[in-house]
Scaffold this motif. Structure first.
Motif, mmCIF file in Angstrom:
data_model
loop_
_atom_site.group_PDB
_atom_site.id
_atom_site.type_symbol
_atom_site.label_atom_id
_atom_site.label_comp_id
_atom_site.label_asym_id
_atom_site.label_seq_id
_atom_site.Cartn_x
_atom_site.Cartn_y
_atom_site.Cartn_z
ATOM 1 N N PHE A 127 0.869 -1.174 0.000
ATOM 2 C CA PHE A 127 0.000 0.000 0.000
ATOM 3 C C PHE A 127 0.902 1.220 0.000
ATOM 4 N N ASP A 128 0.832 1.983 -1.072
ATOM 5 C CA ASP A 128 1.648 3.176 -1.209
ATOM 6 C C ASP A 128 0.796 4.397 -0.869
ATOM 7 N N GLY A 129 0.883 4.820 0.384
ATOM 8 C CA GLY A 129 0.149 6.007 0.826
ATOM 9 C C GLY A 129 1.042 7.225 0.921
ATOM 10 N N SER A 130 2.156 7.213 0.171
ATOM 11 C CA SER A 130 3.137 8.296 0.284
ATOM 12 C C SER A 130 2.630 9.632 -0.245
ATOM 13 N N GLN A 131 1.505 9.604 -0.979
ATOM 14 C CA GLN A 131 0.952 10.871 -1.466
ATOM 15 C C GLN A 131 0.197 11.615 -0.381
ATOM 16 N N TRP A 132 -0.043 10.940 0.748
ATOM 17 C CA TRP A 132 -0.787 11.539 1.855
ATOM 18 C C TRP A 132 0.178 12.094 2.906
ATOM 19 N N PRO A 133 -0.270 13.050 3.707
ATOM 20 C CA PRO A 133 0.534 13.498 4.847
ATOM 21 C C PRO A 133 0.836 12.309 5.755
ATOM 22 N N LYS A 134 1.897 12.410 6.527
ATOM 23 C CA LYS A 134 2.377 11.273 7.320
ATOM 24 C C LYS A 134 1.286 10.623 8.170
ATOM 25 N N GLU A 135 0.544 11.404 8.917
ATOM 26 C CA GLU A 135 -0.462 10.832 9.813
ATOM 27 C C GLU A 135 -1.566 10.121 9.040
ATOM 28 N N SER B 174 13.606 9.477 11.694
ATOM 29 C CA SER B 174 12.554 9.481 12.715
ATOM 30 C C SER B 174 11.190 9.167 12.119
ATOM 31 N N ASP B 175 10.920 9.671 10.906
ATOM 32 C CA ASP B 175 9.638 9.388 10.240
ATOM 33 C C ASP B 175 9.530 7.909 9.884
ATOM 34 N N ALA B 176 10.621 7.345 9.378
ATOM 35 C CA ALA B 176 10.622 5.934 8.991
ATOM 36 C C ALA B 176 10.376 5.045 10.212
ATOM 37 N N ILE B 177 11.033 5.357 11.320
ATOM 38 C CA ILE B 177 10.861 4.566 12.538
ATOM 39 C C ILE B 177 9.442 4.690 13.066
ATOM 40 N N GLU B 178 8.917 5.910 13.098
ATOM 41 C CA GLU B 178 7.551 6.130 13.575
ATOM 42 C C GLU B 178 6.540 5.377 12.714
ATOM 43 N N PHE B 179 6.695 5.476 11.399
ATOM 44 C CA PHE B 179 5.777 4.824 10.475
ATOM 45 C C PHE B 179 5.812 3.309 10.661
ATOM 46 N N TYR B 180 7.000 2.748 10.730
ATOM 47 C CA TYR B 180 7.138 1.294 10.861
ATOM 48 C C TYR B 180 6.498 0.790 12.151
ATOM 49 N N ARG B 181 6.784 1.451 13.241
ATOM 50 C CA ARG B 181 6.260 1.006 14.528
ATOM 51 C C ARG B 181 4.755 1.218 14.651
ATOM 52 N N ALA B 182 4.251 2.277 14.037
ATOM 53 C CA ALA B 182 2.826 2.594 14.160
ATOM 54 C C ALA B 182 1.943 1.721 13.275
ATOM 55 N N THR B 183 2.468 1.295 12.132
ATOM 56 C CA THR B 183 1.642 0.569 11.158
ATOM 57 C C THR B 183 1.720 -0.942 11.280
ATOM 58 N N ALA C 120 9.419 0.512 2.734
ATOM 59 C CA ALA C 120 10.044 1.258 1.647
ATOM 60 C C ALA C 120 10.149 2.715 2.075
ATOM 61 N N MET C 121 11.322 3.290 1.881
ATOM 62 C CA MET C 121 11.508 4.705 2.203
ATOM 63 C C MET C 121 12.431 5.319 1.159
ATOM 64 N N ALA C 122 12.469 6.631 1.118
ATOM 65 C CA ALA C 122 13.290 7.327 0.132
ATOM 66 C C ALA C 122 14.710 7.491 0.683
ATOM 67 N N PHE C 123 15.668 6.802 0.052
ATOM 68 C CA PHE C 123 17.063 6.947 0.485
ATOM 69 C C PHE C 123 18.001 7.180 -0.696
ATOM 70 N N GLY C 124 17.443 7.658 -1.816
ATOM 71 C CA GLY C 124 18.302 8.061 -2.930
ATOM 72 C C GLY C 124 18.097 7.331 -4.230
ATOM 73 N N THR C 125 17.307 6.242 -4.227
ATOM 74 C CA THR C 125 17.027 5.543 -5.478
ATOM 75 C C THR C 125 15.818 6.177 -6.167
ATOM 76 N N ARG D 58 21.114 6.346 6.593
ATOM 77 C CA ARG D 58 19.697 6.232 6.941
ATOM 78 C C ARG D 58 19.235 4.773 6.901
ATOM 79 N N ILE D 59 19.704 4.041 5.908
ATOM 80 C CA ILE D 59 19.386 2.609 5.841
ATOM 81 C C ILE D 59 19.866 1.926 7.114
ATOM 82 N N GLU D 60 21.107 2.188 7.475
ATOM 83 C CA GLU D 60 21.698 1.551 8.650
ATOM 84 C C GLU D 60 20.960 1.938 9.927
ATOM 85 N N ALA D 61 20.625 3.214 10.067
ATOM 86 C CA ALA D 61 19.984 3.694 11.292
ATOM 87 C C ALA D 61 18.599 3.090 11.480
ATOM 88 N N VAL D 62 17.807 3.045 10.406
ATOM 89 C CA VAL D 62 16.445 2.517 10.510
ATOM 90 C C VAL D 62 16.477 1.023 10.812
#
Length: 285
Positions: free
Chosen positions: A103-111, A158-167, A173-178, A193-197
């Motif tokens: 499910f690609d909801g990336s067009q929506w605001p984070k919440e 922080s957004d990637a971690i929040e999204f993963y834990r909340a959902t 999938a996150m934006a890291f340069g590809t 960022r890949i390593e941190a998440v």
């Protein structure tokens, strides 16, 4: 063997330190090329259908083709919806037998993205189907999804971690340069960022836009937590280039099998090359 959920594939990849290739399919020859390559390489594999592929071939046709080859396959096969952007498409794929959906909801605001993704996860997990979610905008073109390069910002950790834990998604999938499609210049990946998440969450991370990423960057990404790598553009190029060559060498040929067969073999060779790179070759023995 029966189709398997994405999470099962990625748990094995995490344990083994490799990535599973996810290859987009649009027709019979492509489905055959993907599964034949997987069997010859003894590799687990993910067959993806985008919304564009579903529109072209039909949902029932895509599902039936993949299920038919998977039943006879000696390697684990996952049928995955790539970039599902609406509730109806995602639910339809689950009902037809897909074992994983994005499910690609990336067009929506984070919440809003979190809320919508959570609902999909609830539905999918109830019937044993895995879910991939996306936070941040991955650049390029993926069928009807277009993102200007200036908008393809890197996802904050922080957004990637929040999204993963909340959902509760199974893959992230996150934006890291590809980016999807062709690269004008070699991509610069945000490995930090890949390593941190991955370090903070243990999430199974997904590389979209894997076509054209330098081999050394692919290997480093896998070392840091990439467990699913999407490849489409390079497969199309291999298929169409061989098809054009066959048509140029045999301009009077009218048997589609004699033109499409070699194109299928060229695509299969490219898939096998990627499976070796991703470290998944030999993992389905």
């Amino acid at each position: 063997m029966p189709l398997v959920p994405l999470r099962q594939q990625l748990e094995a990849a995490e344990a083994g330190g490799y990535a599973v290739g996810a290859f987009n399919a649009n027709n019979m020859e492509i489905v055959q090329a993907i599964v034949e390559a997987a069997e010859e390489m003894e590799a687990p594999v993910i067959i993806q259908a985008s919304q564009g592929a579903i529109k072209y071939a039909g949902l029932d046709m895509i599902t039936a083709m993949v299920q038919a080859v998977a039943q006879k396959a000696k390697v684990p096969v996952t049928l995955h919806l790539d970039h599902g952007t609406d509730y109806a498409t995602v639910v339809s794929c689950i009902r037809r037998g897909f074992t994983s959906v994005m499910f690609d909801g990336s067009q929506w605001p984070k919440e809003e993205n979190i809320a919508r993704t959570k609902e999909i996860v609830k539905i999918a997990h109830a019937v044993g189907v895995s879910v991939e979610g996306e936070i941040g905008k991955i650049g390029g073109v993926e069928d009807d999804i277009r993102v200007e390069e200036r908008e393809a910002l890197l996802t904050p950790v922080s957004d990637a971690i929040e999204f993963y834990r909340a959902t509760g998604v199974d893959a992230l999938a996150m934006a890291f340069g590809t980016a999807h499609g062709h690269y004008k210049l070699p991509p610069k990946l945000a490995f930090d960022r890949i390593e941190a998440v991955h370090r903070e969450t243990g999430a199974f991370l997904v590389m979209h836009g894997g076509s054209g990423v330098p081999d050394e960057d692919v290997r480093r990404g896998i070392q840091l937590g990439i467990r699913k790598i999407n490849i489409d553009t390079e497969l199309r190029e291999a298929f169409v280039e061989e098809l054009r060559r066959q048509m140029a060498e045999h301009p009077r040929e009218i048997d589609p099998r004699k033109l499409l067969g070699p194109a299928r073999e060229a695509m299969k060779a490219k898939i096998k090359e990627k499976m070796q790179l991703f470290g998944c070759a030999g993992r389905a023995r």
